[in-house]
Scaffold this motif. Structure first.
Motif, PDB file in Angstrom:
ATOM      1  N   TYR A  39      12.798  22.523  58.464  1.00 25.34           N
ATOM      2  CA  TYR A  39      13.734  23.128  57.516  1.00 25.34           C
ATOM      3  C   TYR A  39      13.643  22.462  56.143  1.00 25.34           C
ATOM      4  CZ  TYR A  39      15.606  25.225  61.710  1.00 25.34           C
ATOM      5  OH  TYR A  39      15.739  25.930  62.870  1.00 25.34           O
ATOM      6  N   ILE A  40      13.485  21.141  56.146  1.00 29.41           N
ATOM      7  CA  ILE A  40      13.353  20.420  54.880  1.00 29.41           C
ATOM      8  C   ILE A  40      12.063  20.824  54.184  1.00 29.41           C
ATOM      9  CG2 ILE A  40      13.026  18.129  53.867  1.00 29.41           C
ATOM     10  CD1 ILE A  40      14.873  17.069  56.124  1.00 29.41           C
ATOM     11  N   LEU A  41      10.965  20.881  54.926  1.00 31.12           N
ATOM     12  CA  LEU A  41       9.676  21.272  54.355  1.00 31.12           C
ATOM     13  C   LEU A  41       9.731  22.702  53.816  1.00 31.12           C
ATOM     14  CD1 LEU A  41       6.725  20.479  53.848  1.00 31.12           C
ATOM     15  CD2 LEU A  41       6.208  21.366  56.127  1.00 31.12           C
ATOM     16  N   ALA A  42      10.314  23.613  54.576  1.00 34.48           N
ATOM     17  CA  ALA A  42      10.426  25.005  54.124  1.00 34.48           C
ATOM     18  C   ALA A  42      11.290  25.100  52.878  1.00 34.48           C
ATOM     19  CB  ALA A  42      11.007  25.870  55.245  1.00 34.48           C
ATOM     20  N   GLY A  43      12.376  24.351  52.829  1.00 35.58           N
ATOM     21  CA  GLY A  43      13.246  24.359  51.656  1.00 35.58           C
ATOM     22  C   GLY A  43      12.550  23.839  50.418  1.00 35.58           C
ATOM     23  N   VAL A  44      11.800  22.760  50.568  1.00 37.56           N
ATOM     24  CA  VAL A  44      11.068  22.203  49.425  1.00 37.56           C
ATOM     25  C   VAL A  44      10.016  23.185  48.930  1.00 37.56           C
ATOM     26  CG1 VAL A  44       9.452  20.371  48.753  1.00 37.56           C
ATOM     27  CG2 VAL A  44      11.513  19.794  50.019  1.00 37.56           C
ATOM     28  N   ILE A  45       9.292  23.801  49.846  1.00 32.31           N
ATOM     29  CA  ILE A  45       8.273  24.785  49.458  1.00 32.31           C
ATOM     30  C   ILE A  45       8.911  25.965  48.737  1.00 32.31           C
ATOM     31  CG2 ILE A  45       6.642  26.486  50.388  1.00 32.31           C
ATOM     32  CD1 ILE A  45       5.944  24.381  52.540  1.00 32.31           C
ATOM     33  N   LEU A  46      10.031  26.454  49.244  1.00 32.02           N
ATOM     34  CA  LEU A  46      10.699  27.592  48.610  1.00 32.02           C
ATOM     35  C   LEU A  46      11.232  27.246  47.224  1.00 32.02           C
ATOM     36  CD1 LEU A  46      12.585  29.130  51.636  1.00 32.02           C
ATOM     37  CD2 LEU A  46      10.799  30.208  50.288  1.00 32.02           C
ATOM     38  N   VAL A  47      11.812  26.067  47.057  1.00 31.66           N
ATOM     39  CA  VAL A  47      12.343  25.673  45.750  1.00 31.66           C
ATOM     40  C   VAL A  47      11.208  25.493  44.742  1.00 31.66           C
ATOM     41  CG1 VAL A  47      13.536  23.825  44.518  1.00 31.66           C
ATOM     42  CG2 VAL A  47      14.487  24.714  46.631  1.00 31.66           C
ATOM     43  N   ILE A  48      10.111  24.859  45.160  1.00 32.29           N
ATOM     44  CA  ILE A  48       8.968  24.703  44.261  1.00 32.29           C
ATOM     45  C   ILE A  48       8.405  26.067  43.878  1.00 32.29           C
ATOM     46  CG2 ILE A  48       6.572  23.888  44.133  1.00 32.29           C
ATOM     47  CD1 ILE A  48       7.475  21.434  45.739  1.00 32.29           C
ATOM     48  N   GLY A  49       8.304  26.968  44.845  1.00 34.68           N
ATOM     49  CA  GLY A  49       7.837  28.323  44.554  1.00 34.68           C
ATOM     50  C   GLY A  49       8.751  29.063  43.596  1.00 34.68           C
ATOM     51  N   LEU A  50      10.058  28.899  43.765  1.00 34.21           N
ATOM     52  CA  LEU A  50      11.017  29.545  42.875  1.00 34.21           C
ATOM     53  C   LEU A  50      10.880  29.013  41.453  1.00 34.21           C
ATOM     54  CD1 LEU A  50      13.491  31.433  42.534  1.00 34.21           C
ATOM     55  CD2 LEU A  50      14.912  29.453  43.067  1.00 34.21           C
ATOM     56  N   VAL A  51      10.750  27.701  41.313  1.00 37.03           N
ATOM     57  CA  VAL A  51      10.607  27.097  39.991  1.00 37.03           C
ATOM     58  C   VAL A  51       9.311  27.555  39.326  1.00 37.03           C
ATOM     59  CG1 VAL A  51      10.263  24.907  38.778  1.00 37.03           C
ATOM     60  CG2 VAL A  51      12.077  25.115  40.472  1.00 37.03           C
ATOM     61  N   LEU A  52       8.216  27.564  40.075  1.00 40.57           N
ATOM     62  CA  LEU A  52       6.948  28.021  39.511  1.00 40.57           C
ATOM     63  C   LEU A  52       7.002  29.491  39.101  1.00 40.57           C
ATOM     64  CD1 LEU A  52       4.375  26.236  41.852  1.00 40.57           C
ATOM     65  CD2 LEU A  52       4.957  25.662  39.483  1.00 40.57           C
ATOM     66  N   MET A  53       7.684  30.311  39.890  1.00 40.49           N
ATOM     67  CA  MET A  53       7.826  31.723  39.550  1.00 40.49           C
ATOM     68  C   MET A  53       8.641  31.889  38.270  1.00 40.49           C
ATOM     69  SD  MET A  53       9.313  34.862  41.845  1.00 40.49           S
ATOM     70  CE  MET A  53      10.984  34.244  41.793  1.00 40.49           C
ATOM     71  N   LEU A  54       9.725  31.123  38.135  1.00 40.11           N
ATOM     72  CA  LEU A  54      10.533  31.209  36.920  1.00 40.11           C
ATOM     73  C   LEU A  54       9.757  30.734  35.697  1.00 40.11           C
ATOM     74  CD1 LEU A  54      13.993  29.958  38.230  1.00 40.11           C
ATOM     75  CD2 LEU A  54      13.382  32.275  37.525  1.00 40.11           C
ATOM     76  N   VAL A  55       8.976  29.681  35.845  1.00 40.52           N
ATOM     77  CA  VAL A  55       8.137  29.202  34.730  1.00 40.52           C
ATOM     78  C   VAL A  55       7.123  30.272  34.339  1.00 40.52           C
ATOM     79  CG1 VAL A  55       6.350  27.519  34.110  1.00 40.52           C
ATOM     80  CG2 VAL A  55       8.466  26.753  35.200  1.00 40.52           C
ATOM     81  N   ALA A  56       6.527  30.932  35.297  1.00 46.01           N
ATOM     82  CA  ALA A  56       5.527  31.985  35.014  1.00 46.01           C
ATOM     83  C   ALA A  56       6.178  33.170  34.307  1.00 46.01           C
ATOM     84  CB  ALA A  56       4.872  32.435  36.306  1.00 46.01           C
ATOM     85  N   VAL A  57       7.355  33.572  34.744  1.00 51.68           N
ATOM     86  CA  VAL A  57       8.045  34.697  34.112  1.00 51.68           C
ATOM     87  C   VAL A  57       8.435  34.357  32.675  1.00 51.68           C
ATOM     88  CG1 VAL A  57      10.171  36.074  34.160  1.00 51.68           C
ATOM     89  CG2 VAL A  57       8.859  35.739  36.260  1.00 51.68           C
ATOM     90  N   VAL A  58       8.985  33.163  32.471  1.00 51.38           N
ATOM     91  CA  VAL A  58       9.392  32.756  31.128  1.00 51.38           C
ATOM     92  C   VAL A  58       8.165  32.635  30.223  1.00 51.38           C
ATOM     93  CG1 VAL A  58      10.390  30.869  29.780  1.00 51.38           C
ATOM     94  CG2 VAL A  58      11.529  31.672  31.842  1.00 51.38           C
ATOM     95  N   SER A  59       7.078  32.092  30.742  1.00 50.77           N
ATOM     96  CA  SER A  59       5.860  31.970  29.941  1.00 50.77           C
ATOM     97  C   SER A  59       5.282  33.330  29.570  1.00 50.77           C
ATOM     98  CB  SER A  59       4.798  31.169  30.717  1.00 50.77           C
ATOM     99  OG  SER A  59       5.238  29.862  30.924  1.00 50.77           O
ATOM    100  N   ALA A  60       5.433  34.305  30.439  1.00 49.35           N
ATOM    101  CA  ALA A  60       4.931  35.644  30.161  1.00 49.35           C
ATOM    102  C   ALA A  60       5.804  36.364  29.139  1.00 49.35           C
ATOM    103  CB  ALA A  60       4.859  36.457  31.450  1.00 49.35           C
ATOM    104  N   VAL A  61       7.097  36.082  29.133  1.00 43.66           N
ATOM    105  CA  VAL A  61       8.020  36.784  28.242  1.00 43.66           C
ATOM    106  C   VAL A  61       8.056  36.145  26.859  1.00 43.66           C
ATOM    107  CG1 VAL A  61      10.447  37.361  27.875  1.00 43.66           C
ATOM    108  CG2 VAL A  61       9.423  37.662  30.128  1.00 43.66           C
ATOM    109  N   VAL A  62       8.095  34.822  26.819  1.00 38.28           N
ATOM    110  CA  VAL A  62       8.183  34.105  25.548  1.00 38.28           C
ATOM    111  C   VAL A  62       6.768  33.810  25.069  1.00 38.28           C
ATOM    112  CG1 VAL A  62       8.996  32.009  24.424  1.00 38.28           C
ATOM    113  CG2 VAL A  62      10.366  33.078  26.220  1.00 38.28           C
ATOM    114  N   PRO A  63       6.432  34.281  23.865  1.00 37.82           N
ATOM    115  CA  PRO A  63       5.051  34.075  23.362  1.00 37.82           C
ATOM    116  C   PRO A  63       4.721  32.632  23.064  1.00 37.82           C
ATOM    117  CG  PRO A  63       6.358  35.359  21.784  1.00 37.82           C
ATOM    118  CD  PRO A  63       7.211  35.053  22.965  1.00 37.82           C
TER     119      PRO A  63
END
Length: 63
Positions: A39-63
């Protein structure tokens, strides 16, 4: 009564908990697990994935 939890089950449980849609019976079943490591490993993977996804979206939107 303890039992081993496969990572796939722990990942599904962590994902549903992340979105806040996990029911109480599944929550109780998770706490009967032998070890919290999947559960700890899955939670860490999901949080890292969420953060990376948010960084990618913000980078795509903000020039």
């Amino acid at each position: 009564m303890s039992k081993k939890t496969p990572f796939k089950t722990a990942f599904k449980s962590a994902l549903s908990a992340l979105f806040g849609v996990q029911n109480s019976s599944k929550h109780k079943e998770d706490f009967e697990s032998e070890t919290p490591f999947p559960y700890i490993l899955a939670g860490v993977i999901l949080v890292i994935g969420l953060v990376l996804m948010l960084v990618a979206v913000v980078s795509a939107v903000v020039p």
